[in-house]
Enzyme design. Sequence first.
Site, PDB file in Angstrom:
ATOM      1  N   GLU A  18       0.804  -1.208   0.135  1.00 21.21           N
ATOM      2  CA  GLU A  18      -0.075  -0.047  -0.147  1.00 21.21           C
ATOM      3  C   GLU A  18       0.823   1.239  -0.047  1.00 21.21           C
ATOM      4  O   GLU A  18       2.200   1.346   0.152  1.00 21.21           O
ATOM      5  CB  GLU A  18      -0.870   0.048   1.281  1.00 21.21           C
ATOM      6  CG  GLU A  18      -2.380  -0.191   0.909  1.00 21.21           C
ATOM      7  CD  GLU A  18      -3.012   0.690   0.335  1.00 21.21           C
ATOM      8  OE1 GLU A  18      -2.542   1.722  -0.080  1.00 21.21           O
ATOM      9  OE2 GLU A  18      -4.375   0.485  -0.105  1.00 21.21           O
ATOM     10  N   ASN A  72      -5.485   3.807   8.613  1.00 19.81           N
ATOM     11  CA  ASN A  72      -5.496   3.299   7.242  1.00 19.81           C
ATOM     12  C   ASN A  72      -4.944   4.284   6.163  1.00 19.81           C
ATOM     13  O   ASN A  72      -3.940   5.090   6.660  1.00 19.81           O
ATOM     14  CB  ASN A  72      -6.841   2.817   6.601  1.00 19.81           C
ATOM     15  CG  ASN A  72      -6.723   1.735   5.523  1.00 19.81           C
ATOM     16  OD1 ASN A  72      -5.712   0.719   5.421  1.00 19.81           O
ATOM     17  ND2 ASN A  72      -7.434   1.898   4.617  1.00 19.81           N
ATOM     18  N   ASN A 112     -10.134   5.058   2.599  1.00 17.82           N
ATOM     19  CA  ASN A 112      -9.428   4.870   1.630  1.00 17.82           C
ATOM     20  C   ASN A 112      -9.274   6.155   0.628  1.00 17.82           C
ATOM     21  O   ASN A 112     -10.174   6.841   0.841  1.00 17.82           O
ATOM     22  CB  ASN A 112      -9.699   3.564   0.903  1.00 17.82           C
ATOM     23  CG  ASN A 112      -8.708   2.536   0.731  1.00 17.82           C
ATOM     24  OD1 ASN A 112      -7.436   2.818   0.659  1.00 17.82           O
ATOM     25  ND2 ASN A 112      -8.950   1.140   0.948  1.00 17.82           N
ATOM     26  N   ASP A 134     -10.288   1.529  -4.277  1.00 17.75           N
ATOM     27  CA  ASP A 134      -9.004   1.529  -3.016  1.00 17.75           C
ATOM     28  C   ASP A 134      -8.263   2.844  -3.353  1.00 17.75           C
ATOM     29  O   ASP A 134      -8.886   3.863  -3.383  1.00 17.75           O
ATOM     30  CB  ASP A 134      -8.026   0.211  -3.525  1.00 17.75           C
ATOM     31  CG  ASP A 134      -7.398  -0.248  -2.029  1.00 17.75           C
ATOM     32  OD1 ASP A 134      -6.910   0.493  -1.317  1.00 17.75           O
ATOM     33  OD2 ASP A 134      -7.404  -1.508  -1.855  1.00 17.75           O
ATOM     34  N   ARG A 173      -8.245   0.548  13.335  1.00 15.89           N
ATOM     35  CA  ARG A 173      -6.853   1.113  13.007  1.00 15.89           C
ATOM     36  C   ARG A 173      -6.904   2.132  12.213  1.00 15.89           C
ATOM     37  O   ARG A 173      -7.994   2.309  11.170  1.00 15.89           O
ATOM     38  CB  ARG A 173      -6.156  -0.256  12.551  1.00 15.89           C
ATOM     39  CG  ARG A 173      -6.453  -0.573  11.161  1.00 15.89           C
ATOM     40  CD  ARG A 173      -5.686  -1.716  10.744  1.00 15.89           C
ATOM     41  NE  ARG A 173      -5.817  -1.965   9.361  1.00 15.89           N
ATOM     42  CZ  ARG A 173      -5.458  -1.630   8.228  1.00 15.89           C
ATOM     43  NH1 ARG A 173      -4.853  -0.512   8.137  1.00 15.89           N
ATOM     44  NH2 ARG A 173      -5.867  -2.277   7.013  1.00 15.89           N
TER      45      ARG A 173
END
Length: 294
Positions: free
Chosen positions: A18, A105, A151, A201, A103
């Site tokens: 990522e 991201n 995202n 994404d 969490r």
Amino acid sequence: MKQPEITCVQQVAAQLGETPLWCTRTNSLWWIDIEQPRLWQLDPETGEARSWAQGGTYLGSLAFTRSGARLLARDLDLVTLDTDTGVETHFATTPEERHPATRLNDGRVDRHGRLWIGTMDNGLREGLGHLYRVDPDGRMTAFYDDVIVSNGIAFDPDGRHMYFTDTRRHVTWKVTLDAAGEVPVAREILADYSATGERPDGACVDADGCLWQAFFAGGKVVRYAPDGRIDREIALPTSNPTCLCFGGPDLRTLYVTTAFKFLSEAQLAEQPLAGSVFAIEGVGQGVPEHLFDI
């Protein structure tokens, strides 16, 4: 439109690669593996790669800073890492979250040197996450709730609009910010894939103001014109592209990270490059990454 040449520039088995970012100071590509927590640096000219294993369970995202340190999102913490000395410094801890249910991201720095970053539900089902603005003094201000998987944060060249995606709601929004760029004042849907279940994404914006986005489990990246039309679609040699950025000395190479997460043994056998980093030439030009103001 003709399919461009796609090259694997780093063959590596990233479980969830990522956040690729091009560093103009080092002329190299930086990216992370979220679930095998590791920070990577790649010199595309030589093929030389370095990496730094990270503590915690998840390494959510990466940002550059004015000091040269790397700002890393680990679980619900933000830490700085001096990759020359290995010195780590705690910077902030995310408020209003339910650990270990959530969490940090995806994130990105705006033109004012602030970080915008989201949280997500580790179970990929519930709207437990938020979008945060992180100021250089460490304050974290929450916007939007009921986010499942935050995202695709990116900013258009004038800095007045931000793109934001909830992958598990299958929606990408175009967010208008106030004149100071501090507060979202309006939000409109750019793309809605709730009917098809496609998973938009990570994303980046090019010099023409077009939004590029990877589609996890979709095997492709697409480009949206500023009016929201898809005017380019590029197939990838693996199912799970995750994020992308423009890099190289002239910012004309599109780099794409991928993941082997969720692929079956049969799929992995058919996609030996799953989890690797790819480069695509001749599809546009990017803009330099902004630096977090610390």
